[in-house]
Design a protein around this motif. Structure first.
Motif, PDB file in Angstrom:
ATOM      1  N   LYS A   6      13.872  38.470  45.006  1.00 44.36           N
ATOM      2  CA  LYS A   6      13.397  38.908  43.693  1.00 44.36           C
ATOM      3  C   LYS A   6      12.370  40.025  43.792  1.00 44.36           C
ATOM      4  O   LYS A   6      12.360  40.952  42.976  1.00 44.36           O
ATOM      5  CB  LYS A   6      12.817  37.717  42.934  1.00 44.36           C
ATOM      6  CG  LYS A   6      12.373  38.045  41.519  1.00 44.36           C
ATOM      7  CD  LYS A   6      11.817  36.830  40.815  1.00 44.36           C
ATOM      8  CE  LYS A   6      12.859  35.777  40.597  1.00 44.36           C
ATOM      9  NZ  LYS A   6      12.351  34.646  39.779  1.00 44.36           N
ATOM     10  N   ASP A   7      11.492  39.968  44.788  1.00 45.25           N
ATOM     11  CA  ASP A   7      10.461  40.993  44.890  1.00 45.25           C
ATOM     12  C   ASP A   7      11.006  42.338  45.352  1.00 45.25           C
ATOM     13  O   ASP A   7      10.279  43.331  45.373  1.00 45.25           O
ATOM     14  CB  ASP A   7       9.319  40.544  45.805  1.00 45.25           C
ATOM     15  CG  ASP A   7       9.795  40.194  47.205  1.00 45.25           C
ATOM     16  OD1 ASP A   7      11.001  40.327  47.477  1.00 45.25           O
ATOM     17  OD2 ASP A   7       8.954  39.789  48.025  1.00 45.25           O
ATOM     18  N   TYR A  11      13.834  43.610  43.836  1.00 47.32           N
ATOM     19  CA  TYR A  11      14.569  44.194  42.716  1.00 47.32           C
ATOM     20  C   TYR A  11      13.919  45.504  42.257  1.00 47.32           C
ATOM     21  O   TYR A  11      14.589  46.531  42.098  1.00 47.32           O
ATOM     22  CB  TYR A  11      14.625  43.239  41.524  1.00 47.32           C
ATOM     23  CG  TYR A  11      15.308  41.919  41.731  1.00 47.32           C
ATOM     24  CD1 TYR A  11      16.101  41.662  42.850  1.00 47.32           C
ATOM     25  CD2 TYR A  11      15.166  40.891  40.794  1.00 47.32           C
ATOM     26  CE1 TYR A  11      16.721  40.434  43.023  1.00 47.32           C
ATOM     27  CE2 TYR A  11      15.793  39.665  40.958  1.00 47.32           C
ATOM     28  CZ  TYR A  11      16.554  39.431  42.075  1.00 47.32           C
ATOM     29  OH  TYR A  11      17.161  38.220  42.233  1.00 47.32           O
ATOM     30  N   ALA A  12      12.615  45.447  42.008  1.00 44.33           N
ATOM     31  CA  ALA A  12      11.919  46.637  41.507  1.00 44.33           C
ATOM     32  C   ALA A  12      11.867  47.727  42.556  1.00 44.33           C
ATOM     33  O   ALA A  12      11.967  48.917  42.242  1.00 44.33           O
ATOM     34  CB  ALA A  12      10.506  46.267  41.061  1.00 44.33           C
ATOM     35  N   SER A  69      15.335  43.800  37.490  1.00 39.67           N
ATOM     36  CA  SER A  69      13.922  43.528  37.760  1.00 39.67           C
ATOM     37  C   SER A  69      13.130  43.424  36.470  1.00 39.67           C
ATOM     38  O   SER A  69      12.061  42.818  36.424  1.00 39.67           O
ATOM     39  CB  SER A  69      13.325  44.634  38.631  1.00 39.67           C
ATOM     40  OG  SER A  69      13.252  45.861  37.915  1.00 39.67           O
TER      41      SER A  69
END
Length: 534
Positions: free
Chosen positions: A399-400, A402-403, A410
Motif C-alpha cells: 500500500k505504501d 501506491y503513491a 493511492s
C-alpha cells in the motif's frame, strides 16, 4: 493559501504528426515533428501532484502510442480543497484550458457542465462519438447513460467518470459508516452505539469522564455529521429521493426532529462549536491528538486501514445509526452500482469548445477509455505492480508504494486526468482491508463489500439504491436555480440558527411559512419528478 502546481510534461515517444495548436487561445503552426501541445487543469488530492511518477510517465507514453504522435501537456494541478472555488472562477471567466476537470465538493457538477456547455464553453461530445469508439462503447453498455449524462436535448458535454463493476458493489450508504474508538469505550465500560440516542449517551459519558472535550468529530468536509442525522430521520438538508419521488428535506417534520437532535449535541458541547467550518486538517488533528472518539460520518474504508495504522485505538466501523423515529427502517446500505458499467455524472472532464485542436483532443479523451489505458491507471504495470494468476489480477506492491508509483488507487497520487475510469474489483475489493465491523452485538472482521452483501436487505437499504438521476434541460436547470437558490440559502442560514439555538423551535411554523413564501418549492421538485418513469 491556495495550493496550485503547474508543470509542463513533454513526452517524446513515438511518431509525431501535425501539431494543430498549443493551449486554448494560442496559435501554432503545422509541423510533422512537433508534438500535440495543450493545457490541462485538473484536481489533485494529496500533498503533491503525480508528475514524474512512473505510472504518469507510462501513461503519457501509452497515450502517444494510442494517438500515434508525441504529446506536450502543460498541467495545472489544483488541490481538492481549492478546486471548487477555482472551477467557478474558470467557468465564469470563460478562459478555459483545452481540457478541464469538472469536480466540486459541494454540488453536482453535472448541472454546471450542462449550463456552461449550453452556453458554448464546452464541446458537445454527442456530435463527436464517431471519433470516440471507446467512450461510445461504454456509453452503450450503461443502461442509464442516456438519462443521466445527456441533456434532454441530446447534448453530451462531458467525458464522465466510469466505473467497471465485474463483481457486486453493496456497501455503506454514501460509502459511509460511523467510526467509533472502541479502546475508549472499553476503558469506560461503554457499549458500541448503534442508534442516535446511544451516540448521545456514549458521547456524554466520554465528555463527563474528561477523556475528550468534544467526543463527536467531523473528520472531513464531505463527511458531515449532519448528513448522518438527517439520514437517520429519513430526510436530507436538500433535495432527496424517498423511494418514490424527490422531496425537499427542510420542509419536513423529520428534518425538524433531526435539527433538534443536532441542537442537543451542539448546545451540550458534544461536538466542536467550530464544526460548521471544520476542515480535513482540523479533523485529522483531532484524530492524531486523541480527541476524536466518535465519527458519525467516516469513509467506510477508514476503520480497516486504521486497524493497521493505529491499532491501539481499536477503531470499529458501525453501519449508520438509526433514529427513534425509524428504529426498524435503517437507511444503512446501498449498491454503489446497479450495472456492470456505470457512469457517475458528478465528475467529468470537458474539452473547451474554443480550443483550436478540439478534433485531436476528442481522440485523446477517447483514449482514456481504452482498455490498456484503463488497466494502466488502475493496476499499473504487469510484473511490477501486479501479476496475473488463473486469469485474475492481483497487486504485488504494498500500500505504501501506491503513491510512489503514482497509482490513482493511492487516492493521493492519481496519474492521468481525473476522473480516471475505475476498475471496482481493484478499488472496492482488492485493496480493501478486512475491517472490524460492529453488527448484531458482535465485532466481525470482513471486507466491506462481502459484509454489506451478506447483510443488506429490504429493511436496511436506503432509497438511494438504484435511485433515478434524471437529466434536465438548461432551461429547467435555470428555472430550478431561480426557485431554489434563495430557498437553499435561507434554509442553510436557518439550519445553523436552529442548531446553535439562536432560533427557537417554537418558531418552526413561522420558518415553514417563510421558506414557502420564497418560491414554489414543489414546482422545483416536479422538474425532477416529471422525468421519473412511474
Amino acid at each position: 493559501m491556495k495550493r496550485k502546481n503547474v508543470s509542463r510534461i513533454t513526452a517524446l515517444g513515438l511518431c509525431g504528426t501535425m501539431l494543430l495548436s498549443g493551449a486554448a487561445g494560442l496559435t501554432a503552426h503545422a509541423s510533422e515533428e512537433e508534438p500535440l501541445s495543450f493545457k490541462v487543469t485538473t484536481v489533485y488530492f494529496g500533498d503533491q501532484s503525480p508528475e514524474n511518477t512512473k505510472i504518469q510517465e507510462e501513461w503519457i507514453k501509452l497515450c502517444e502510442e494510442k494517438l500515434g504522435r508525441k504529446l506536450d501537456i502543460t498541467f495545472e494541478y489544483i488541490h481538492t480543497g481549492d478546486y471548487t472555488e477555482k472551477l467557478q472562477v474558470i467557468n465564469a471567466g470563460g478562459d478555459l484550458p483545452d481540457i478541464l476537470t469538472c469536480y466540486t465538493t459541494n454540488s453536482n457538477a453535472k448541472l454546471m457542465v450542462d449550463e456552461y456547455g449550453s452556453k458554448g464553453l464546452f464541446l458537445d461530445l454527442a456530435e463527436r462519438l464517431d471519433d470516440m469508439p471507446n467512450y461510445k462503447s461504454y456509453l452503450d453498455k450503461d443502461p442509464q447513460s442516456q438519462s443521466t449524462l445527456y441533456t434532454p436535448e441530446g447534448n453530451l458535454y462531458g467525458a464522465y467518470n466510469l466505473s467497471i463493476v465485474p463483481t457486486g458493489s453493496a456497501h455503506g450508504a454514501f460509502s459511509t459508516m460511523m467510526a467509533v474508538k472502541n479502546s475508549v469505550l472499553k476503558d469506560l465500560d461503554l457499549e458500541i452505539p448503534t442508534t442516535l440516542d446511544e451516540v448521545y449517551d456514549v458521547a456524554k459519558a466520554i465528555k463527563d469522564a474528561g477523556v475528550s472535550k468534544y467526543p463527536i468529530v467531523q473528520l472531513e468536509e464531505w463527511q458531515n455529521p449532519e448528513d448522518v442525522v438527517f439520514n437517520a430521520y429519513h430526510t436530507a438538508s436538500n433535495r432527496y429521493y424517498d423511494g418514490t419521488e424527490f422531496k425537499y428535506g427542510p420542509l419536513s417534520d423529520d428534518y425538524k426532529q433531526a435539527l433538534q437532535y443536532l441542537n442537543k449535541i451542539y448546545t451540550e458541547g458534544l461536538i466542536s462549536p467550530d464544526y460548521f467550518t471544520y476542515t480535513t486538517d482540523m479533523g485529522n488533528a483531532d484524530l492524531e491528538s486523541g480527541t476524536a472518539c466518535i465519527l458519525p460520518s467516516a469513509w467506510e474504508g477508514y476503520p480497516g486501514a486504521w486497524a493497521d495504522e493505529r491499532p491501539e485505538d481499536e477503531w470499529v466501523a458501525v453501519p449508520l445509526p438509526t433514529s427513534d423515529a425509524y428504529p426498524d427502517e435503517a437507511w444503512q446500505f446501498e449498491r454503489e452500482f446497479t450495472s456492470e458499467y456505470e457512469f457517475n455524472p458528478r465528475y467529468s472532464m470537458v474539452i473547451s469548445a474554443q480550443s483550436p485542436i478540439a478534433d485531436e483532443l476528442v481522440k485523446f479523451v477517447d483514449a482514456q477509455y481504452d482498455e490498456d489505458v484503463i488497466n494502466l491507471l488502475n493496476w499499473g504495470i504487469e510484473g511490477e505492480t501486479y501479476e496475473m494468476k488463473d486469469g485474475k489480477k492481483s497487486l504485488i506492491v504494498t500500500k505504501d508504494q501506491y503513491a510512489e508509483y503514482g497509482m490513482p488507487v493511492s487516492g493521493s497520487m492519481r496519474s492521468g486526468i481525473f476522473p480516471q475510469p475505475q476498475d471496482m474489483d481493484l478499488w472496492r475489493i482488492e485493496i480493501s482491508e478486512p475491517a472490524p465491523i460492529y453488527w448484531n452485538g458482535e465485532i466481525v472482521t470482513d471486507k466491506l463489500v462481502a459484509f454489506s452483501s451478506s447483510v443488506m436487505n429490504e429493511s436496511n437499504t436506503t432509497p438511494r439504491d438504484g435511485q433515478p438521476n434524471p437529466s434536465i434541460s438548461a432551461d429547467e436547470s435555470s428555472e430550478y436555480a431561480n426557485i431554489m437558490t434563495p430557498v437553499e440559502t435561507y434554509a442553510k442560514e436557518q439550519k445553523v440558527k436552529f442548531i446553535k439555538g439562536d432560533r427557537s423551535f417554537d418558531e418552526w411554523d413561522s420558518y415553514i411559512e417563510e421558506i414557502n413564501k420564497m418560491g414554489d418549492i414543489q414546482a422545483a421538485m416536479d422538474i425532477y419528478n416529471s422525468k421519473i418513469s412511474k
